[in-house]
Structures are given as structure tokens and as C-alpha cells.
Design a protein around this motif. Structure first.
Motif, PDB file in Angstrom:
ATOM      1  N   VAL A  61       0.859  -1.178   0.000  1.00  0.00           N
ATOM      2  CA  VAL A  61       0.000   0.000   0.000  1.00  0.00           C
ATOM      3  C   VAL A  61       0.902   1.236   0.000  1.00  0.00           C
ATOM      4  O   VAL A  61       1.882   1.285   0.752  1.00  0.00           O
ATOM      5  CB  VAL A  61      -0.923   0.032   1.237  1.00  0.00           C
ATOM      6  CG1 VAL A  61      -1.910   1.196   1.147  1.00  0.00           C
ATOM      7  CG2 VAL A  61      -1.668  -1.281   1.399  1.00  0.00           C
ATOM      8  N   SER A  62       0.589   2.228  -0.819  1.00  0.00           N
ATOM      9  CA  SER A  62       1.414   3.427  -0.888  1.00  0.00           C
ATOM     10  C   SER A  62       0.568   4.671  -0.700  1.00  0.00           C
ATOM     11  O   SER A  62      -0.630   4.688  -0.987  1.00  0.00           O
ATOM     12  CB  SER A  62       2.155   3.504  -2.227  1.00  0.00           C
ATOM     13  OG  SER A  62       1.240   3.569  -3.292  1.00  0.00           O
ATOM     14  N   ALA A  63       1.201   5.745  -0.225  1.00  0.00           N
ATOM     15  CA  ALA A  63       0.509   7.018  -0.028  1.00  0.00           C
ATOM     16  C   ALA A  63       1.517   8.148  -0.165  1.00  0.00           C
ATOM     17  O   ALA A  63       2.689   8.014   0.218  1.00  0.00           O
ATOM     18  CB  ALA A  63      -0.147   7.068   1.350  1.00  0.00           C
ATOM     19  N   THR A  64       1.070   9.249  -0.717  1.00  0.00           N
ATOM     20  CA  THR A  64       1.923  10.435  -0.843  1.00  0.00           C
ATOM     21  C   THR A  64       1.125  11.672  -0.473  1.00  0.00           C
ATOM     22  O   THR A  64      -0.089  11.723  -0.680  1.00  0.00           O
ATOM     23  CB  THR A  64       2.486  10.557  -2.276  1.00  0.00           C
ATOM     24  OG1 THR A  64       3.422  11.633  -2.345  1.00  0.00           O
ATOM     25  CG2 THR A  64       1.380  10.797  -3.293  1.00  0.00           C
ATOM     26  N   ASP A  65       1.815  12.670   0.081  1.00  0.00           N
ATOM     27  CA  ASP A  65       1.112  13.880   0.520  1.00  0.00           C
ATOM     28  C   ASP A  65       2.117  14.979   0.820  1.00  0.00           C
ATOM     29  O   ASP A  65       3.334  14.766   0.744  1.00  0.00           O
ATOM     30  CB  ASP A  65       0.259  13.587   1.762  1.00  0.00           C
ATOM     31  CG  ASP A  65      -1.022  14.425   1.808  1.00  0.00           C
ATOM     32  OD1 ASP A  65      -1.015  15.553   1.267  1.00  0.00           O
ATOM     33  OD2 ASP A  65      -2.003  13.958   2.396  1.00  0.00           O
ATOM     34  N   GLY A  66       1.603  16.122   1.187  1.00  0.00           N
ATOM     35  CA  GLY A  66       2.421  17.249   1.612  1.00  0.00           C
ATOM     36  C   GLY A  66       1.892  17.806   2.911  1.00  0.00           C
ATOM     37  O   GLY A  66       1.114  17.143   3.605  1.00  0.00           O
ATOM     38  N   VAL A  67       2.277  19.028   3.226  1.00  0.00           N
ATOM     39  CA  VAL A  67       1.854  19.667   4.477  1.00  0.00           C
ATOM     40  C   VAL A  67       0.950  20.871   4.201  1.00  0.00           C
ATOM     41  O   VAL A  67       0.288  21.377   5.096  1.00  0.00           O
ATOM     42  CB  VAL A  67       3.079  20.087   5.315  1.00  0.00           C
ATOM     43  CG1 VAL A  67       2.664  20.658   6.651  1.00  0.00           C
ATOM     44  CG2 VAL A  67       4.010  18.905   5.543  1.00  0.00           C
ATOM     45  N   GLY A  68       0.889  21.319   2.963  1.00  0.00           N
ATOM     46  CA  GLY A  68       0.056  22.466   2.633  1.00  0.00           C
ATOM     47  C   GLY A  68       0.622  23.766   3.176  1.00  0.00           C
ATOM     48  O   GLY A  68       1.816  23.883   3.477  1.00  0.00           O
ATOM     49  N   THR A  69      -0.246  24.748   3.347  1.00  0.00           N
ATOM     50  CA  THR A  69       0.222  26.082   3.732  1.00  0.00           C
ATOM     51  C   THR A  69       0.542  26.212   5.216  1.00  0.00           C
ATOM     52  O   THR A  69       0.907  27.294   5.669  1.00  0.00           O
ATOM     53  CB  THR A  69      -0.792  27.164   3.316  1.00  0.00           C
ATOM     54  OG1 THR A  69      -2.039  26.919   3.947  1.00  0.00           O
ATOM     55  CG2 THR A  69      -0.958  27.192   1.809  1.00  0.00           C
ATOM     56  N   LYS A  70       0.452  25.123   5.953  1.00  0.00           N
ATOM     57  CA  LYS A  70       0.981  25.127   7.321  1.00  0.00           C
ATOM     58  C   LYS A  70       2.478  25.426   7.284  1.00  0.00           C
ATOM     59  O   LYS A  70       3.050  25.953   8.251  1.00  0.00           O
ATOM     60  CB  LYS A  70       0.717  23.774   7.996  1.00  0.00           C
ATOM     61  CG  LYS A  70       1.045  23.730   9.489  1.00  0.00           C
ATOM     62  CD  LYS A  70       0.574  22.417  10.098  1.00  0.00           C
ATOM     63  CE  LYS A  70       0.783  22.389  11.614  1.00  0.00           C
ATOM     64  NZ  LYS A  70       0.244  21.155  12.224  1.00  0.00           N
ATOM     65  N   LEU A  71       3.122  25.102   6.147  1.00  0.00           N
ATOM     66  CA  LEU A  71       4.536  25.426   5.959  1.00  0.00           C
ATOM     67  C   LEU A  71       4.796  26.918   6.107  1.00  0.00           C
ATOM     68  O   LEU A  71       5.850  27.327   6.607  1.00  0.00           O
ATOM     69  CB  LEU A  71       4.993  24.983   4.563  1.00  0.00           C
ATOM     70  CG  LEU A  71       5.235  23.495   4.329  1.00  0.00           C
ATOM     71  CD1 LEU A  71       5.475  23.247   2.851  1.00  0.00           C
ATOM     72  CD2 LEU A  71       6.409  23.000   5.150  1.00  0.00           C
ATOM     73  N   HIS A 190      -4.382  19.841  12.665  1.00  0.00           N
ATOM     74  CA  HIS A 190      -3.564  18.893  11.894  1.00  0.00           C
ATOM     75  C   HIS A 190      -2.943  19.611  10.694  1.00  0.00           C
ATOM     76  O   HIS A 190      -2.263  20.612  10.880  1.00  0.00           O
ATOM     77  CB  HIS A 190      -4.359  17.640  11.516  1.00  0.00           C
ATOM     78  CG  HIS A 190      -4.503  16.687  12.679  1.00  0.00           C
ATOM     79  ND1 HIS A 190      -5.146  15.475  12.593  1.00  0.00           N
ATOM     80  CD2 HIS A 190      -4.063  16.777  13.962  1.00  0.00           C
ATOM     81  CE1 HIS A 190      -5.109  14.851  13.771  1.00  0.00           C
ATOM     82  NE2 HIS A 190      -4.454  15.640  14.612  1.00  0.00           N
ATOM     83  N   SER A 191      -3.164  19.169   9.456  1.00  0.00           N
ATOM     84  CA  SER A 191      -2.475  19.794   8.318  1.00  0.00           C
ATOM     85  C   SER A 191      -3.416  20.112   7.168  1.00  0.00           C
ATOM     86  O   SER A 191      -3.014  20.098   6.008  1.00  0.00           O
ATOM     87  CB  SER A 191      -1.337  18.888   7.825  1.00  0.00           C
ATOM     88  OG  SER A 191      -0.349  18.745   8.810  1.00  0.00           O
ATOM     89  N   ASN A 192      -4.670  20.404   7.493  1.00  0.00           N
ATOM     90  CA  ASN A 192      -5.642  20.749   6.456  1.00  0.00           C
ATOM     91  C   ASN A 192      -6.410  22.008   6.860  1.00  0.00           C
ATOM     92  O   ASN A 192      -6.675  22.231   8.036  1.00  0.00           O
ATOM     93  CB  ASN A 192      -6.638  19.608   6.244  1.00  0.00           C
ATOM     94  CG  ASN A 192      -5.970  18.353   5.736  1.00  0.00           C
ATOM     95  OD1 ASN A 192      -5.726  17.429   6.513  1.00  0.00           O
ATOM     96  ND2 ASN A 192      -5.644  18.315   4.470  1.00  0.00           N
ATOM     97  N   GLY A 193      -6.747  22.808   5.883  1.00  0.00           N
ATOM     98  CA  GLY A 193      -7.552  23.995   6.142  1.00  0.00           C
ATOM     99  C   GLY A 193      -6.761  25.233   6.507  1.00  0.00           C
ATOM    100  O   GLY A 193      -7.338  26.252   6.900  1.00  0.00           O
ATOM    101  N   PHE A 194      -5.435  25.185   6.365  1.00  0.00           N
ATOM    102  CA  PHE A 194      -4.622  26.309   6.841  1.00  0.00           C
ATOM    103  C   PHE A 194      -4.699  27.549   5.954  1.00  0.00           C
ATOM    104  O   PHE A 194      -4.418  28.659   6.419  1.00  0.00           O
ATOM    105  CB  PHE A 194      -3.162  25.877   7.040  1.00  0.00           C
ATOM    106  CG  PHE A 194      -2.932  25.303   8.400  1.00  0.00           C
ATOM    107  CD1 PHE A 194      -2.644  26.127   9.478  1.00  0.00           C
ATOM    108  CD2 PHE A 194      -3.041  23.938   8.621  1.00  0.00           C
ATOM    109  CE1 PHE A 194      -2.452  25.609  10.744  1.00  0.00           C
ATOM    110  CE2 PHE A 194      -2.852  23.405   9.886  1.00  0.00           C
ATOM    111  CZ  PHE A 194      -2.559  24.249  10.953  1.00  0.00           C
TER     112      PHE A 194
END
Length: 346
Positions: A61-71, A190-194
Motif C-alpha cells: 500500500v502506498s501514499a503520498t502527501d504534503g503539508v500544505g500552507t501550514k509550511l 492537523h495539516s488541512n484547512g490552513f
């Protein structure tokens, strides 16, 4: 007329800085080594021997993602040692919802001009996240791209691979009326909605160094940079004891959009939105954005970072197992029969 040689360094790329960073992060990666890892970082690719793990008939199983504008917040306040935890969490939490144990992780760090100390702190967070998830930091890429990013800016992406026995893949068949929804508490936004969070701060006239109106004793920046909770070990333990039918990682789209991804046709997730304690940041965001409750539920996790579906007879057992692993849990609703599908708030 002979021109002076134009080097890569003249173009803004410091190869020596990159080499220095690799040497500094080798011990961080080594600390995450687990069964199956072959060699260390620095090669053209990371090697992993699946035969060194106990799996008999594994599905990868694989998954990829980032952190968004929390950066943007991490870069604004100069705090770089936890944003890597967010990066790992966003990938490995997506693996465990399919029943998979994360085996290894790779990162991609891109910047305009490599600042070794800063990048080392970012990778330290990534290694910390890998330790929390029980997976190895197998390798990665550092890209120095002058002109692509502004001074002090960088971007992050991650990729993780896990394994699950063929007959243990989630979600399982049989999610039906009467099943129970267990919510596992989040550690904040968490890391969404920033992008919306940052707009709300702008409207409220807040800076990252101001005292947080939603969390006593912390600045806005400190409160918002609380890293995403990693649920891997607790969820794997719950799966091990039996009874887990499905898991949903509550990311962008909130409860409203993520729970239906694991539901069969003909059922509805009926949720009591008063059944758990919402972190105060969500109350502040609701006030600052003037969003109606249904939009808040579609944008943020609202204090629930993972949802577990179990039969009613297994609810107490699974909740106990999660609590024993340090999670805060609530029974937040039930599965009911309904042709419309989706989520309904009671």
C-alpha cells in the motif's frame, strides 16, 4: 574575450551544502532503521527486503502527501522541527486506514537556497514522525532551485509504503446498520484547512507572535504548529485485537467528506456532533470565519482525527485498546440504513 567560468555555485546551487546536509541527517535516518532496511541513505535509491518482515501474503500500500500552507507558518515563526512530523503523519495515517503497517518513508525537500541548519531541523521532524509510526526513513531528495522559491521558503512532500496481509485489507465487507462510530481525538487542526486559518487570522488582525485567543499560554504560531497526531501504532493494536471493520483518516473535507469513502452503498453515518469535546481553536475559527456548522464540518477535522467503525458488540473492547495506547476516544455515532448514503448530523 575569455569569460570567467560560470559555476553551479554562481547559479545559486551549493553542492557542498547539500553534501553537508546528507552527512548531518545520516544519524537521524539510522535511528529509524527497522527490519527490512538494507544499507543507508546516500545511494541512488533506498533498498528494502520484504522477506525480512513477517508478512506471508502481503499487499503493498502506498501514499503520498504534503503539508500544505501550514509550511508558511513554520517559515514565518522560524520553527522547523515539527513540520516533518506533519508530513509523515499525512502519509502513514492514510496507510493504516487500509490496515497497512508503514514500512518506509521518503521525503522531498525543495528550496531556493539551502540553509543546512534549517533543513536539518525539518528532517529531524521527519525522523521523529517515522519513529512514531514505526517506519524507516529510507531516503529522500533535497532540491536547491534558485528563482523557484523566495528567501526562507521551502516545500515538502512525502511518500510512504506499507504492507498488509491480503485477507486483512480494510475496509472489510459487512459495515451495516447498528455499527458504532468511534472518534479518536485530533491534536488540533492537523495539516488541512490552513489557507482558511491564515485568512481568519488576517481578518482578526492576529500575528503569529500574539497570544493565542484559543489556547492559554501559547502564541498563535506555537498553537497552530502543534503537529498532526500519528495514529499508526494505536490503530494497528486495535486491528490486532479484532473487530475493526473500517477506518477513516479525517483530513481535507472533514468528517462529511472522508467517512463516506469507507461506506458501502445503502448506509448512512449518523453523527452526534455534541458527543465529543471540540478543541477551542475550532470554536474560535467558527466565530472568526462566520462559517455555518455544516461548512466547518466539511473543512476541518473538528477535533476528530480518525474514525473507527466496529460492530456494537466490539465497541467497548476496541475503545479500551485505543485508550490503552494513549488515545482519547468517544462514541460519536452509528451506522444506519439509508439509500442516500453519506453523513447525517443528529
Amino acid at each position: 574575450m575569455t569569460q570567467t567560468p560560470l559555476t553551479y555555485a554562481d547559479a545559486g546551487v551549493d553542492i557542498e551544502a547539500g553534501n553537508t546536509l546528507v552527512e548531518r541527517i545520516k544519524p537521524l535516518a539510522k535511528a529509524t532503521t527497522r527490519a527490512g532496511v538494507m544499507g543507508g541513505i546516500g545511494g541512488f535509491g533506498g533498498l528494502f527486503d520484504l522477506k525480512e518482515t513477517p508478512y506471508v501474503d502481503p499487499i503493498m500500500v502506498s501514499a503520498t502527501d504534503g503539508v500544505g500552507t501550514k509550511l508558511k507558518i513554520a517559515q514565518s515563526v522560524g520553527k522547523h522541527d515539527t513540520i516533518g512530523i506533519d508530513l509523515v503523519a499525512m502519509c502513514v495515517n492514510d496507510l493504516v486506514v487500509q490496515g497497512a503497517e508503514p514500512l518506509f518513508f521518503l521525503d522531498y525537500f525543495a528550496t531556493g537556497e539551502l540553509a543546512v541548519e534549517e533543513a536539518e531541523q525539518v528532517v529531524k521532524g521527519i525522523a521523529d514522525g517515522c519513529l512514531q509510526a514505526g517506519c524507516a526513513l529510507l531516503g529522500g531528495e533535497t532540491a536547491e532551485m534558485p528563482g523557484m522559491y523566495g528567501v526562507g521558503e521551502y516545500d515538502l512532500a512525502g511518500f510512504s509504503v506499507g504492507a498488509v496481509e491480503r485477507d486483512e485489507v480494510l475496509p472489510k465487507a459487512g459495515v451495516t446498520g447498528g455499527d458504532v462510530l468511534i472518534g479518536i481525538a485530533s491534536s488540533g487542526v492537523h495539516s488541512n484547512g490552513f489557507s482558511l486559518v491564515r485568512k481568519a487570522m488576517e481578518r482578526a488582525g492576529l500575528s503569529y507572535t500574539d497570544a493565542a485567543p484559543f489556547e492559554e499560554g501559547k502564541t498563535v504560531g506555537e498553537a497552530l504548529l502543534e503537529p498532526t497526531r500519528i495514529y499508526v501504532k494505536s490503530c494497528l493494536k486495535a486491528i490486532e485485537i479484532g473487530g475493526v471493520k473500517a477506518l477513516a483518516h479525517i483530513t481535507g473535507g472533514g468528517l462529511t467528506e472522508n467517512i463516506p469513502r469507507i461506506l458501502p452503498k445503502g448506509v448512512v453515518a449518523e453523527i452526534d456532533a455534541t458527543s465529543w469535546q471540540r478543541p477551542s481553536i475550532f470554536n474560535w475559527l467558527e466565530m472568526a470565519t462566520n462559517l455555518p456548522p455544516e461548512e466547518m464540518m466539511k473543512t476541518f477535522n473538528m477535533g476528530i482525527g480518525m474514525v473507527v467503525i466496529v460492530a456494537e458488540k466490539d465497541a467497548e473492547k476496541v475503545m479500551g485498546a485505543l485508550e490503552a495506547e494513549g488515545e482519547s476516544v468517544s462514541q460519536i455515532g452509528n451506522i444506519v440504513l439509508g439509500a442516500e448514503g453519506g453523513v447525517r448530523y443528529a
